[in-house]
Design a protein around this motif. Sequence first.
Motif, short mmCIF file in Angstrom:
data_model
loop_
_atom_site.label_atom_id
_atom_site.label_comp_id
_atom_site.label_asym_id
_atom_site.label_seq_id
_atom_site.Cartn_x
_atom_site.Cartn_y
_atom_site.Cartn_z
N ASP A 42 8.35 -11.55 -15.31
CA ASP A 42 8.84 -10.23 -15.69
C ASP A 42 9.69 -10.31 -16.96
N ASP A 43 9.71 -9.23 -17.70
CA ASP A 43 10.57 -9.11 -18.86
C ASP A 43 12.03 -9.12 -18.41
N PHE A 44 12.88 -9.71 -19.21
CA PHE A 44 14.31 -9.80 -18.90
C PHE A 44 14.89 -8.42 -18.57
N MET A 45 14.47 -7.42 -19.32
CA MET A 45 15.01 -6.08 -19.15
C MET A 45 14.54 -5.42 -17.84
N ASP A 46 13.54 -5.99 -17.18
CA ASP A 46 13.08 -5.43 -15.91
C ASP A 46 14.07 -5.69 -14.78
N THR A 47 14.90 -6.71 -14.95
CA THR A 47 15.79 -7.13 -13.87
C THR A 47 17.26 -7.05 -14.23
N PHE A 48 17.57 -7.01 -15.54
CA PHE A 48 18.97 -7.07 -15.96
C PHE A 48 19.28 -6.00 -16.99
N LEU A 49 20.55 -5.60 -17.01
CA LEU A 49 21.05 -4.65 -18.00
C LEU A 49 22.11 -5.35 -18.83
N VAL A 90 22.32 -26.91 -11.79
CA VAL A 90 21.25 -26.26 -12.53
C VAL A 90 20.22 -27.32 -12.86
N GLY A 91 19.21 -27.44 -12.01
CA GLY A 91 18.20 -28.48 -12.17
C GLY A 91 16.99 -27.99 -12.93
N CYS A 92 15.96 -28.83 -12.98
CA CYS A 92 14.74 -28.52 -13.72
C CYS A 92 14.13 -27.20 -13.27
N GLU A 93 14.14 -26.97 -11.96
CA GLU A 93 13.48 -25.80 -11.41
C GLU A 93 14.28 -24.51 -11.59
N ALA A 94 15.52 -24.62 -12.05
CA ALA A 94 16.29 -23.41 -12.34
C ALA A 94 15.65 -22.63 -13.49
N CYS A 95 15.03 -23.34 -14.43
CA CYS A 95 14.36 -22.69 -15.56
C CYS A 95 12.85 -22.64 -15.38
N HIS A 96 12.25 -23.69 -14.83
CA HIS A 96 10.80 -23.77 -14.72
C HIS A 96 10.27 -23.13 -13.44
N GLY A 97 11.15 -22.85 -12.48
CA GLY A 97 10.68 -22.32 -11.21
C GLY A 97 10.29 -23.42 -10.25
N PRO A 98 9.99 -23.08 -9.01
CA PRO A 98 9.63 -24.10 -8.01
C PRO A 98 8.43 -24.92 -8.46
N GLY A 99 8.52 -26.24 -8.26
CA GLY A 99 7.58 -27.15 -8.92
C GLY A 99 6.54 -27.82 -8.05
N CYS A 139 16.40 -18.03 -21.16
CA CYS A 139 17.79 -18.45 -20.98
C CYS A 139 18.72 -17.27 -20.68
N ALA A 140 18.26 -16.07 -21.05
CA ALA A 140 19.12 -14.89 -21.01
C ALA A 140 19.73 -14.57 -19.65
N PRO A 141 19.01 -14.71 -18.53
CA PRO A 141 19.62 -14.32 -17.25
C PRO A 141 20.96 -14.98 -16.98
N CYS A 142 21.16 -16.21 -17.45
CA CYS A 142 22.42 -16.91 -17.21
C CYS A 142 23.31 -16.97 -18.44
N HIS A 143 22.76 -16.69 -19.60
CA HIS A 143 23.54 -16.78 -20.82
C HIS A 143 23.72 -15.41 -21.44
N SER A 144 24.03 -14.44 -20.59
CA SER A 144 24.28 -13.09 -21.07
C SER A 144 25.33 -12.42 -20.20
N ARG A 145 26.03 -11.48 -20.78
CA ARG A 145 26.90 -10.58 -20.03
C ARG A 145 26.01 -9.43 -19.58
N ARG A 146 25.75 -9.31 -18.30
CA ARG A 146 24.78 -8.32 -17.84
C ARG A 146 25.06 -7.89 -16.42
#
Length: 301
Positions: A263-270, A198-207, A245-252
């Motif tokens: 996009d809003d977190f809720m647009d992609t995950f439940l 999980v590198g810098c771009e995992a959170c910031h996106g392609p750099g 942080c939610a996409p990886c730190h949630s039960r979804r």
Amino acid sequence: MSIFQNRRSGWLWLLWLAAWPATAAEFVGSAACRDCHQAEYQAWQGSHHDQAMAEAGPDTVLGDFSGVEFSAHGVTSRFYRRDGGYFVRTDGPDGELHDYAIRYTFGWYPLQQYLLPLADGRLQALSVSWDSRRAEEGGQRWYHLYQDEAVDHEDPLHWTGPYQNWNTRCAECHSTDVRKRYDQSTRSFSTTYEAIDVGCEACHGPGSLHVEWAEIPDIGRPAAGDYRLVKQTSGITPREHVELCAPCHSRRASLADLEHTEDDFMDTFLPSLLEEGLYFADGQILDEVYVYGSFTQSKMF
């Protein structure tokens, strides 16, 4: 260089910037961030994000592979080394004992799991894990994740089953820019990632565009705030920060591959809510819910 030449150079940079093609950002790796973000890079090195996944080797494997045996639920697994590699002899998808190579380490503390290859591009997380805590804390031992539950080769919770499949269950939160690449016609995977951890771009996106921006001389660089990051983290609201942080730190449940968009977190995950078996009645964590759900349903949030 004269002042005129310096200004001329700056105007040339501005003209070049105005004509900057609207190309999509590409991944460049965490090392590209090091020179400008030395403190952050040093803090990241050796962190749980950095050690989320790694190729198995002397510097990454924490478990005892000296030929020790561990028994659970009627199966005795043997952990050993051969030809410089790490191996385990344990029960396979047919219930019989087989020898498997340890391909990758998974996590670091308080436990470390190991990924074993099966057919059709699958990587599976072995359920016998290494307790990496100190011995005086009860660690430095092998143990079974389902100590009180008999899990045989016919159970989907078995290490060879779908619930322990790295490609679909684990990969996108332990590596950077994971693409599952599942072929339905052959029921096989050719999963890829840009960085194993999980590198810098995992959170910031392609750099790549951000790096180009940083290399522009000061006089021609855009105003502060336009960092050309796919995921902007400066000046965002607390809610946006939590959802970063939610996409990886949630039960979804996931509705699509994890993408770096605005996009809003809720647009992609439940996300899972206060469901029985996942949370205590007051909302505290009971099962593996990865913090987000319990936090957002708490008075602190």
